[in-house]
Write an enzyme that holds these catalytic residues in place. Structure first.
Site, PDB file in Angstrom:
ATOM      1  N   ASP A  32      -3.650  22.358  -4.515  1.00  0.00           N
ATOM      2  CA  ASP A  32      -2.801  22.825  -3.428  1.00  0.00           C
ATOM      3  C   ASP A  32      -3.708  23.279  -2.288  1.00  0.00           C
ATOM      4  O   ASP A  32      -4.931  23.334  -2.419  1.00  0.00           O
ATOM      5  CB  ASP A  32      -1.876  23.951  -3.890  1.00  0.00           C
ATOM      6  CG  ASP A  32      -2.637  25.106  -4.507  1.00  0.00           C
ATOM      7  OD1 ASP A  32      -3.414  25.751  -3.772  1.00  0.00           O
ATOM      8  OD2 ASP A  32      -2.462  25.369  -5.714  1.00  0.00           O
ATOM      9  N   ASP A  38      -8.223  25.659 -10.805  1.00  0.00           N
ATOM     10  CA  ASP A  38      -8.687  26.212 -12.077  1.00  0.00           C
ATOM     11  C   ASP A  38      -8.719  25.035 -13.041  1.00  0.00           C
ATOM     12  O   ASP A  38      -7.721  24.709 -13.683  1.00  0.00           O
ATOM     13  CB  ASP A  38      -7.739  27.305 -12.571  1.00  0.00           C
ATOM     14  CG  ASP A  38      -7.633  28.457 -11.578  1.00  0.00           C
ATOM     15  OD1 ASP A  38      -8.630  28.733 -10.898  1.00  0.00           O
ATOM     16  OD2 ASP A  38      -6.540  29.048 -11.481  1.00  0.00           O
ATOM     17  N   ASP A  88      -5.436  20.934 -13.280  1.00  0.00           N
ATOM     18  CA  ASP A  88      -5.514  22.268 -12.694  1.00  0.00           C
ATOM     19  C   ASP A  88      -4.560  23.163 -13.455  1.00  0.00           C
ATOM     20  O   ASP A  88      -3.350  22.897 -13.521  1.00  0.00           O
ATOM     21  CB  ASP A  88      -5.134  22.208 -11.212  1.00  0.00           C
ATOM     22  CG  ASP A  88      -5.016  23.601 -10.599  1.00  0.00           C
ATOM     23  OD1 ASP A  88      -5.914  24.422 -10.834  1.00  0.00           O
ATOM     24  OD2 ASP A  88      -4.005  23.855  -9.915  1.00  0.00           O
ATOM     25  N   ASP A  90      -2.171  26.146 -14.284  1.00  0.00           N
ATOM     26  CA  ASP A  90      -1.272  27.060 -13.575  1.00  0.00           C
ATOM     27  C   ASP A  90      -0.661  28.026 -14.567  1.00  0.00           C
ATOM     28  O   ASP A  90      -0.294  27.636 -15.687  1.00  0.00           O
ATOM     29  CB  ASP A  90      -0.162  26.275 -12.857  1.00  0.00           C
ATOM     30  CG  ASP A  90      -0.697  25.515 -11.658  1.00  0.00           C
ATOM     31  OD1 ASP A  90      -1.577  26.053 -10.967  1.00  0.00           O
ATOM     32  OD2 ASP A  90      -0.238  24.374 -11.435  1.00  0.00           O
ATOM     33  N   ASP A  96      -1.119  21.051 -13.109  1.00  0.00           N
ATOM     34  CA  ASP A  96      -1.162  19.894 -12.212  1.00  0.00           C
ATOM     35  C   ASP A  96      -2.119  18.842 -12.765  1.00  0.00           C
ATOM     36  O   ASP A  96      -3.265  19.143 -13.099  1.00  0.00           O
ATOM     37  CB  ASP A  96      -1.627  20.318 -10.815  1.00  0.00           C
ATOM     38  CG  ASP A  96      -0.641  21.244 -10.126  1.00  0.00           C
ATOM     39  OD1 ASP A  96       0.554  20.930 -10.146  1.00  0.00           O
ATOM     40  OD2 ASP A  96      -1.078  22.291  -9.596  1.00  0.00           O
ATOM     41  N   SER A 360      20.354 -16.051 -24.418  1.00  0.00           N
ATOM     42  CA  SER A 360      21.622 -15.534 -23.924  1.00  0.00           C
ATOM     43  C   SER A 360      22.803 -16.330 -24.508  1.00  0.00           C
ATOM     44  O   SER A 360      22.913 -16.470 -25.720  1.00  0.00           O
ATOM     45  CB  SER A 360      21.633 -15.540 -22.396  1.00  0.00           C
ATOM     46  OG  SER A 360      22.635 -14.692 -21.894  1.00  0.00           O
ATOM     47  N   ASP A 644      17.386  -9.337 -23.079  1.00  0.00           N
ATOM     48  CA  ASP A 644      17.628 -10.736 -22.750  1.00  0.00           C
ATOM     49  C   ASP A 644      16.479 -11.277 -21.890  1.00  0.00           C
ATOM     50  O   ASP A 644      16.015 -10.617 -20.961  1.00  0.00           O
ATOM     51  CB  ASP A 644      18.946 -10.804 -21.972  1.00  0.00           C
ATOM     52  CG  ASP A 644      19.479 -12.204 -21.804  1.00  0.00           C
ATOM     53  OD1 ASP A 644      18.672 -13.147 -21.808  1.00  0.00           O
ATOM     54  OD2 ASP A 644      20.701 -12.354 -21.654  1.00  0.00           O
TER      55      ASP A 644
END
Length: 815
Positions: A32, A38, A88, A90, A96, A360, A644
């Protein structure tokens, strides 16, 4: 081992010890704008350890330093991709995710130590510094089985026993939750009480040389004691590689119970020398299909002699392999398929055909035909009458309260049997109700009776294995189904048809589930509800677009210093940068699939061979970014997600392009609505990109606007490419001729007006019913288009025989 190995081989292969020292980062980006990160680094090497490990967190630093070392035991023949995830931390919100580096550890040579700087952002001089050391392991070599693409590793079995301890008269139940992540069993519960002494042991099957752990959630203190202490729970973790083989170990006498564990060789399973793997690892055709071809060759040789008016019998090597390939489109495809097959039968060409592939709506027709063990030699009139009855009846009964109750009952029974049910299974039951008067007990493996002696062509059905939240364009894998086997041509991995849906681990059948009725397979093969928004977008516009760019993974190659010597099989070092919240939200909306068909993953446990990307067979079908990201392939997933094939392109040709089948002629029947050339164009482009021989369809603008009933395409410069007969669904000369060479009278002209292309056409793929007159018109049109193309069909068969005689020993190749 050579990378072109076509079948699995048992061998003894050493393990190595990898040490990874995470040293530091320089000029770390901010998570940020306000504070420094950290930062910590999470390490994950899924081929060696299920559990992730991580460094400590270095607080508030743009140049974090860790100097922490982590050790892994790796199998030398496995593709080991280490993921270094930088995060990081938090305190109050989720951590993060800044970036992830993917590193192929095979770049590190045995006996060397290398310190690398990963250039994650050269402009900002952002680097991640890591030191790698590779050493020999003192452990005995590991027994593995491999076909050069997949590796089956040695499996150990862990027995966990809980015995009553000191309080023998304790009446309260005590529940233990046992977990071995990455094992076949995953998590199990053991309950101990006065009437269960000792409790039945729990068994876990896991990769012997993985760094696995036994997690034990113990009963709460309240369960273990008559005191009124708080209800606290405890847990234990036991590294399994620390346990001796065959010796019972008592972890401890904890209050009222004794906990004992014992590891042992899995003598009844994977590497018992008297048994083979239950998953067939190999790229050759299975023995049953090879035997079928031997029988079928005699039928085809006799039929070709008759229709081509040959004077002499064909020798075995002179008999071409002819296949019919179809596209789908609901009731439209079902009806036109009956007409086309009837036309081939009337021309005596049906006995020249060795394979029929469907997708199909055509799978509905094919599955119905193969309930008759000799259908191709019997009068198809009765089956067509029944098909017309089912196509024209009201479909409202499929949604009646009684049928809904029956669906719910059967889906509940299916869930209890061990299947993971979805809306696609409900769709399969509805298809059955709409196309039958009652329950159809027919199964895929039952169709073996119709091909065991080569009396009919071998049917092949097709589906795509996909991933949720990823478009079909970005990831898909072909899965083929025959009455004998179900498997992935890309991996060279096949199981018996009757075992599809059962539970497997590391190539062994662990739990046999009852084989699915054919309606559940038809629901999967025609799973029209599995399309996500981006699949729908690509179906309308095949170009690159804004939405696709927004939803792609942001992965790019990065440099490392110093440069290491390169080998062909080594993967480039890559970095993944996660998208923002808005992009992720948009991605989830656009790529979410309403429903997919989920079956137990029979590839579960396998790992990728170190040189898998160089394998000749794998390379044929390696067509997405994820094919070069082995950690994201499906071998750790419990379930396949099958849809399919029309979500990619509407054709069932891919199984016919396997060189082992040596297909010489393909009669491509197109029943799809919309552009009648698009399915062929997309198939041709795909095979060209894959390096698979396939003729280029060349039509000028005028021909594209006024299509005829049949076109023949041949690659004169490449005898390995099949001769292609393409049949678009058009109403051309049928408007004027009631049969080839027989003009319509004035009173019959109205019967020649069959609208197969306008917006008001009754043959829209959205329709689930056809009026009897509309059914008859489309049936007759498809029948006529085949018979009117007799000369071109015979021309292609003549050319195929001639080519076989000219190149008697040439096997079809992929290049």
């Amino acid at each position: 081992m050579g990378v072109a190995t076509s079948s699995s081989q048992m061998e003894s292969s050493p393990c190595n010890l990898l040490s990874v020292k995470v040293i530091r980062m320089k000029n770390l980006r901010k998570a940020d704008l306000l504070t420094q990160s950290d930062c910590y680094v999470s390490l994950w090497l899924p081929t060696a350890a299920i559990k992730k490990v991580q460094t400590k967190t270095d607080k508030n630093s743009k140049d974090p330093v860790w100097n922490e070392t982590f050790n892994f035991r790796i199998q030398s023949q496995v593709k080991n991709i280490l993921e270094l995830k930088v995060c990081d931390e938090d305190e109050h919100t989720p951590d993060d995710h800044l970036l992830t580096v993917f590193f192929d550890v095979s770049k590190i040579q045995l006996g060397e130590t290398v310190r690398l700087n990963f250039q994650v952002n050269p402009q900002g001089k952002e680097e991640l510094e890591v030191e790698f050391t590779m050493e020999s392991s003192p452990d005995l070599p590991e027994n593995i089985a491999t076909n050069g693409v997949l590796v089956a590793r040695e499996v150990a079995c862990l027995d966990v026993q809980v015995n009553d301890g000191r309080l023998k008269n304790e009446s309260a139940e005590r529940k233990f939750v046992l977990t071995v992540e990455g094992s076949y069993e995953g998590t199990q519960n053991l309950t101990l009480g006065s009437w269960i002494c000792p409790a039945s042991p729990a068994a876990f099957h896991y990769i012997k040389y993985n760094q696995s752990e036994l997690g034990i959630a113990l009963p709460s203190r309240r369960q273990l004691s008559t005191s009124s202490s708080p209800d606290e729970s405890e847990s234990l973790t036991l590294p399994l590689n620390s346990l001796p083989i065959q010796d019972k170990v008592t972890i401890g006498e904890i209050r009222t119970f004794d906990l004992n564990v014992k590891t042992k060789q899995w003598t009844q399973g994977l590497f018992n020398s008297s048994r083979n793997l239950d998953v067939r690892l190999g790229f050759d055709l299975c023995t049953e299909e090879q035997n079928f071809l031997k029988y079928r060759k005699k039928v085809v040789a006799a039929a070709l002699k008759k229709v081509l008016h040959l004077e002499e019998d064909l020798q075995d090597h002179e008999v071409p392999v002819v296949a019919v390939s179809t596209t789908g489109s609901g009731i439209r495809a079902l009806t036109a398929m009956y007409g086309s097959i009837l036309g081939l039968q009337k021309l005596n060409v049906l006995d020249c055909v060795s394979y029929i592939t469907g997708s199909s709506g055509t799978t509905w027709t094919i599955a119905n035909l193969y309930e008759d063990d000799d259908w191709s030699h019997n009068d198809l009139g009765d089956r067509i009458v029944e098909a017309r009855k089912q196509a024209s009846k009201s479909k409202m009964s499929a949604f009646s309260l009684e049928n809904l109750r029956n669906y719910h009952k059967e889906l509940s029974q299916r869930t209890q049997a061990g299947y993971k049910t979805s809306f696609i299974d409900l769709w399969g039951l509805m298809v059955e109700s709409m196309l039958n008067d009652g329950t159809d007990d027919h199964k895929l493996s039952d169709q073996q009776h119709a091909v065991n002696w080569g009396q009919n062509p071998l049917p092949i059905y097709l589906a795509l294995n996909v991933k949720d939240n990823i478009t079909t364009k970005d990831f898909r894998e072909w899965v083929e189904f025959t009455p004998y086997e179900v498997g992935f041509p890309k991996y060279g991995a096949f199981i018996r048809a009757e075992h599809f849906g059962s539970e497997f681990f590391m190539g062994r059948l662990m739990k046999k589930l009852p084989e699915s009725r054919i309606c559940f397979m038809q629901g999967m093969w025609s799973s029209v509800f599995s399309k996500n928004l981006l699949d729908a977008w690509h179906a309308a516009d095949n170009s690159e677009d804004f939405w696709h760019r927004w939803t792609q993974e942001r992965v790019k190659e990065i440099e490392e210093e110093p440069d290491l010597p390169e080998k062909p099989h080594e993967m480039a070092t890559c970095m993944y940068t996660p998208a923002g919240g808005v992009s992720n939200a948009l991605r989830n909306v656009l790529t979410d699939r309403p429903a997919v068909s989920k079956y137990h993953n029979f590839l579960r446990g396998f790992q990728m061979h170190n040189e898998y990307t160089q394998h000749e067979q794998f390379s044929k079908w390696k067509d997405t970014v994820l094919d070069c990201m082995p950690n994201q392939l499906r071998h750790t997933e419990e379930h396949l997600e099958l849809v399919d094939t029309a979500f990619f392109f509407d054709t069932s040709c891919p199984p016919l392009m396997r060189p082992e089948r040596k297909v010489d002629v393909i009669l491509h029947l197109n029943f799809s609505e919309g552009s009648q050339t698009m399915p062929l164009d997309r198939a041709s482009k795909y095979f060209s990109e894959q390096g698979i021989p396939f003729p280029k369809p060349e039509l000028n603008e005028e021909e594209g606007k006024n299509l005829k009933e049949c076109y023949i395409f041949e690659d004169a410069e490449n005898s390995g490419a099949p001769i292609l007969l393409y049949f678009p669904l058009v109403n051309d000369s049928f408007q004027r001729y009631i049969a080839p060479g027989v003009e319509r009278s004035a009173a019959e002209m109205e019967l020649g007006k069959v609208d197969v292309s306008s917006l008001s056409s009754p043959y829209s793929s959205r329709n689930v019913a056809l009026k009897e007159d509309d059914f008859n018109k489309l049936l007759k049109l498809a029948n006529y288009n085949i018979q009117n193309s007799e000369n071109m069909i015979l021309q292609a068969l003549h050319a195929a025989v001639k080519r076989r005689k000219q190149f008697p020993s040439q096997a079809q190749s992929s290049s």
